[in-house]
Design a protein around this motif. Sequence first.
Motif, PDB file in Angstrom:
ATOM      1  N   ASN A 137     -36.201  -7.431 -14.413  1.00 51.37           N
ATOM      2  CA  ASN A 137     -34.869  -7.158 -14.936  1.00 51.37           C
ATOM      3  C   ASN A 137     -34.682  -5.642 -14.970  1.00 51.37           C
ATOM      4  N   TYR A 138     -33.916  -5.122 -14.023  1.00 49.49           N
ATOM      5  CA  TYR A 138     -33.725  -3.680 -13.911  1.00 49.49           C
ATOM      6  C   TYR A 138     -32.350  -3.231 -14.393  1.00 49.49           C
ATOM      7  N   TYR A 139     -31.641  -4.068 -15.151  1.00 48.22           N
ATOM      8  CA  TYR A 139     -30.274  -3.713 -15.515  1.00 48.22           C
ATOM      9  C   TYR A 139     -30.220  -2.502 -16.448  1.00 48.22           C
ATOM     10  N   ASN A 140     -31.161  -2.377 -17.375  1.00 49.30           N
ATOM     11  CA  ASN A 140     -31.170  -1.182 -18.218  1.00 49.30           C
ATOM     12  C   ASN A 140     -31.455   0.064 -17.391  1.00 49.30           C
ATOM     13  N   THR A 141     -32.337  -0.065 -16.419  1.00 52.78           N
ATOM     14  CA  THR A 141     -32.600   1.065 -15.526  1.00 52.78           C
ATOM     15  C   THR A 141     -31.349   1.433 -14.740  1.00 52.78           C
ATOM     16  N   LEU A 142     -30.632   0.414 -14.269  1.00 52.77           N
ATOM     17  CA  LEU A 142     -29.404   0.680 -13.513  1.00 52.77           C
ATOM     18  C   LEU A 142     -28.326   1.310 -14.392  1.00 52.77           C
ATOM     19  N   LYS A 143     -28.297   0.971 -15.676  1.00 50.80           N
ATOM     20  CA  LYS A 143     -27.364   1.641 -16.591  1.00 50.80           C
ATOM     21  C   LYS A 143     -27.700   3.123 -16.687  1.00 50.80           C
ATOM     22  N   ASN A 144     -28.971   3.434 -16.641  1.00 50.53           N
ATOM     23  CA  ASN A 144     -29.371   4.843 -16.655  1.00 50.53           C
ATOM     24  C   ASN A 144     -28.996   5.544 -15.350  1.00 50.53           C
ATOM     25  N   VAL A 145     -28.968   4.800 -14.264  1.00 46.83           N
ATOM     26  CA  VAL A 145     -28.495   5.371 -12.999  1.00 46.83           C
ATOM     27  C   VAL A 145     -27.033   5.771 -13.125  1.00 46.83           C
ATOM     28  N   VAL A 146     -26.222   4.866 -13.713  1.00 44.84           N
ATOM     29  CA  VAL A 146     -24.804   5.170 -13.935  1.00 44.84           C
ATOM     30  C   VAL A 146     -24.655   6.400 -14.829  1.00 44.84           C
ATOM     31  N   ALA A 147     -25.424   6.430 -15.918  1.00 45.62           N
ATOM     32  CA  ALA A 147     -25.358   7.572 -16.834  1.00 45.62           C
ATOM     33  C   ALA A 147     -25.793   8.856 -16.142  1.00 45.62           C
ATOM     34  N   MET A 148     -26.801   8.776 -15.281  1.00 49.23           N
ATOM     35  CA  MET A 148     -27.260   9.944 -14.525  1.00 49.23           C
ATOM     36  C   MET A 148     -26.128  10.518 -13.674  1.00 49.23           C
ATOM     37  N   GLU A 149     -25.431   9.643 -12.988  1.00 47.56           N
ATOM     38  CA  GLU A 149     -24.323  10.091 -12.135  1.00 47.56           C
ATOM     39  C   GLU A 149     -23.208  10.731 -12.965  1.00 47.56           C
ATOM     40  N   GLU A 150     -22.912  10.132 -14.120  1.00 47.35           N
ATOM     41  CA  GLU A 150     -21.856  10.672 -14.982  1.00 47.35           C
ATOM     42  C   GLU A 150     -22.243  12.034 -15.545  1.00 47.35           C
ATOM     43  N   GLN A 151     -23.488  12.177 -15.967  1.00 49.58           N
ATOM     44  CA  GLN A 151     -23.939  13.446 -16.524  1.00 49.58           C
ATOM     45  C   GLN A 151     -23.965  14.549 -15.467  1.00 49.58           C
ATOM     46  N   ALA A 152     -24.258  14.188 -14.234  1.00 54.22           N
ATOM     47  CA  ALA A 152     -24.242  15.188 -13.160  1.00 54.22           C
ATOM     48  C   ALA A 152     -22.830  15.752 -12.972  1.00 54.22           C
ATOM     49  N   LYS A 153     -21.832  14.889 -13.049  1.00 53.22           N
ATOM     50  CA  LYS A 153     -20.445  15.351 -12.922  1.00 53.22           C
ATOM     51  C   LYS A 153     -20.035  16.184 -14.130  1.00 53.22           C
ATOM     52  N   LEU A 154     -20.434  15.750 -15.340  1.00 53.58           N
ATOM     53  CA  LEU A 154     -20.092  16.499 -16.547  1.00 53.58           C
ATOM     54  C   LEU A 154     -20.728  17.880 -16.541  1.00 53.58           C
ATOM     55  N   ALA A 155     -21.854  18.005 -15.839  1.00 54.55           N
ATOM     56  CA  ALA A 155     -22.530  19.298 -15.735  1.00 54.55           C
ATOM     57  C   ALA A 155     -21.874  20.209 -14.703  1.00 54.55           C
ATOM     58  N   GLY A 156     -20.833  19.714 -14.037  1.00 55.62           N
ATOM     59  CA  GLY A 156     -20.086  20.543 -13.106  1.00 55.62           C
ATOM     60  C   GLY A 156     -20.399  20.346 -11.643  1.00 55.62           C
ATOM     61  N   LEU A 157     -21.248  19.386 -11.329  1.00 55.17           N
ATOM     62  CA  LEU A 157     -21.529  19.131  -9.918  1.00 55.17           C
ATOM     63  C   LEU A 157     -20.350  18.425  -9.264  1.00 55.17           C
ATOM     64  N   PRO A 158     -20.156  18.617  -7.961  1.00 51.26           N
ATOM     65  CA  PRO A 158     -19.054  17.941  -7.263  1.00 51.26           C
ATOM     66  C   PRO A 158     -19.269  16.435  -7.214  1.00 51.26           C
ATOM     67  N   ALA A 159     -18.231  15.708  -6.816  1.00 47.63           N
ATOM     68  CA  ALA A 159     -18.298  14.240  -6.783  1.00 47.63           C
ATOM     69  C   ALA A 159     -19.456  13.748  -5.922  1.00 47.63           C
ATOM     70  N   VAL A 160     -19.655  14.409  -4.779  1.00 42.30           N
ATOM     71  CA  VAL A 160     -20.807  14.090  -3.933  1.00 42.30           C
ATOM     72  C   VAL A 160     -21.882  15.124  -4.212  1.00 42.30           C
ATOM     73  N   ASN A 161     -22.968  14.677  -4.819  1.00 39.52           N
ATOM     74  CA  ASN A 161     -24.036  15.587  -5.191  1.00 39.52           C
ATOM     75  C   ASN A 161     -25.378  14.884  -5.016  1.00 39.52           C
ATOM     76  N   GLN A 162     -26.456  15.594  -5.278  1.00 40.86           N
ATOM     77  CA  GLN A 162     -27.780  15.030  -5.039  1.00 40.86           C
ATOM     78  C   GLN A 162     -28.058  13.816  -5.922  1.00 40.86           C
ATOM     79  N   TYR A 163     -27.534  13.814  -7.137  1.00 37.50           N
ATOM     80  CA  TYR A 163     -27.777  12.686  -8.035  1.00 37.50           C
ATOM     81  C   TYR A 163     -26.937  11.465  -7.651  1.00 37.50           C
ATOM     82  N   SER A 164     -25.723  11.707  -7.183  1.00 34.34           N
ATOM     83  CA  SER A 164     -24.906  10.570  -6.738  1.00 34.34           C
ATOM     84  C   SER A 164     -25.492   9.948  -5.474  1.00 34.34           C
ATOM     85  N   ALA A 165     -26.094  10.779  -4.617  1.00 37.75           N
ATOM     86  CA  ALA A 165     -26.705  10.254  -3.385  1.00 37.75           C
ATOM     87  C   ALA A 165     -27.910   9.378  -3.698  1.00 37.75           C
TER      88      ALA A 165
END
Length: 526
Positions: free
Chosen positions: A85-113
């Motif tokens: 069951n990796y759903y909690n891990t996948l929620k952290n993936v979503v949070a990772m992508e959101e935090q990368a944008k909040l930190a000022g990275l562009p929509a396409v960035n290393q974390y979104s990739a």
Amino acid sequence: MKKIFKICVLPVCMLLSVTGCKKSFDELTINNNVPNAVPASLLFNGVLNSMADGPDGENEIYSQYYLYNYDYYGNNRYDFGSGDNYYNTLKNVVAMEEQAKLAGLPAVNQYSAVGKFFRAYFFSKMSLEMGDIPMTQALKGLDGLTPAYDSQKDVMKQSLTWLEEANTDMTAVIAKGGSTLTGDIYLNGDLAKWQKVINTFHIRLLTELSKKAAEADLGVTSQFAAIVGNPTKYPIMQSADDNLQYTFVAPSNYYPMTPDNFGQNGSRKNSSSTYVGLLTNLKDPRVFVTNEPSRDLVDVAKQSPTAFNSFVGADPGLDLGVMYNNAGLQKYSFINRKRFYSTFTGEPSIQIGYAELMFNIAEGINRGWATGDAEAYYIKGIQASFASYGVPTGTGTFTAYFYRPGSTGTANIANYDTYTINVDWAAYYAQAGVKYTADAAGLTKILQQKYLALFRHSGLESYFTYRRTGIPVFTTGPGTGNGGRIAARFQYPSSERTSNADNYNKALQAQFGGNDDINGLMYILK
């Protein structure tokens, strides 16, 4: 006329208290004395740790590499419970992508990739284990408490799309320059190596779909040919230096097998005939690195410790009581203590690797998915595996270490007898059971060598390959249970039966006649 003015102070203050002075519930629950957001790099690091499949677990039992001989610690039965069951891990993936944008990275960035890679990795892995799974409606918080199940075909199609997009996005990020992945325990933030991992995993997933290669809308053959045929657009691993591998460190993260626990762990398990028998039948020198000879054959029957027939694995189907007695009499080979039990850090655990890639490409070319030299890839795969064990791929020698009976402790080199093993790669490869042929027999050889190379690595991949191809032959009997069958799937997490019952039952009815059947055939196996 006297005018009387009334000043309603209290109502005004009450009004202010529910309007201008109002604080939201979220504001009131924030503790300003602690961090309220986790940086993308820390979330990324946590996801990386979650994806590690290490050695010495049930995966080795299910892949018939290594067997329990004492039922207090476990057994060799294919009575599968729930899958991962990796759903909690996948929620952290979503949070990772959101935090990368909040930190000022562009929509396409290393974390979104890498986020798209993680989605493909975790969703496809859960589907490979269980079948249809929630995907589209998952990860939506309170709006997704009872998500519908996506068909396995849709999960695979979407995963392949994510991998394609991840490669495209990583190309764009690398071209801009200056970006890295902080918190990377695998590849030290090297985006070029991560792009190779993405495409190498893409090849693995396409190979997993071999039974559905004729379905045009999945695009198995076209995607495979595109990746293999265009290394500029789709860079893939070029050597073992590109492996995605989990490295153990002391004292914070010990290797599962340590010098302190062979008696409690290693002696309660012995090698399997599925693995050892394949090595000895092929006169494969890797057996001298991964195993030790049967002490009964060496000390009682007086066979040479470097004779291939001195290495014996137990039949996985054997009754556990019989296996336990035989193991006590030292009739079986045990895992090599020098390699696997002499240090606290052991060897890195490969999650996605170069040798596997070579065999997967060889398999695809053998199946006619692309043009190319299947034999060349096949040879590279074998030689990469040999090199990982220090076995020469030309004419040469290496030293084998076998534990000396009566010794105490596995860390002291003085407790091992040493033997010089001669290797002639050309003679090994010339054997009829090894040399590649461009036919069905050649495919069998590819899959057998892949199985040998993945010993102690890559989680359930060898089980998945057997389930898909029947190679190598897994044996069954009283010891494997399940009516003499190798289970075809894991069950769904028990929480689905209670918290998502309607969708859970619909998924079972659509796939397995209403039963959460470990012997039911999922879409990709039909």
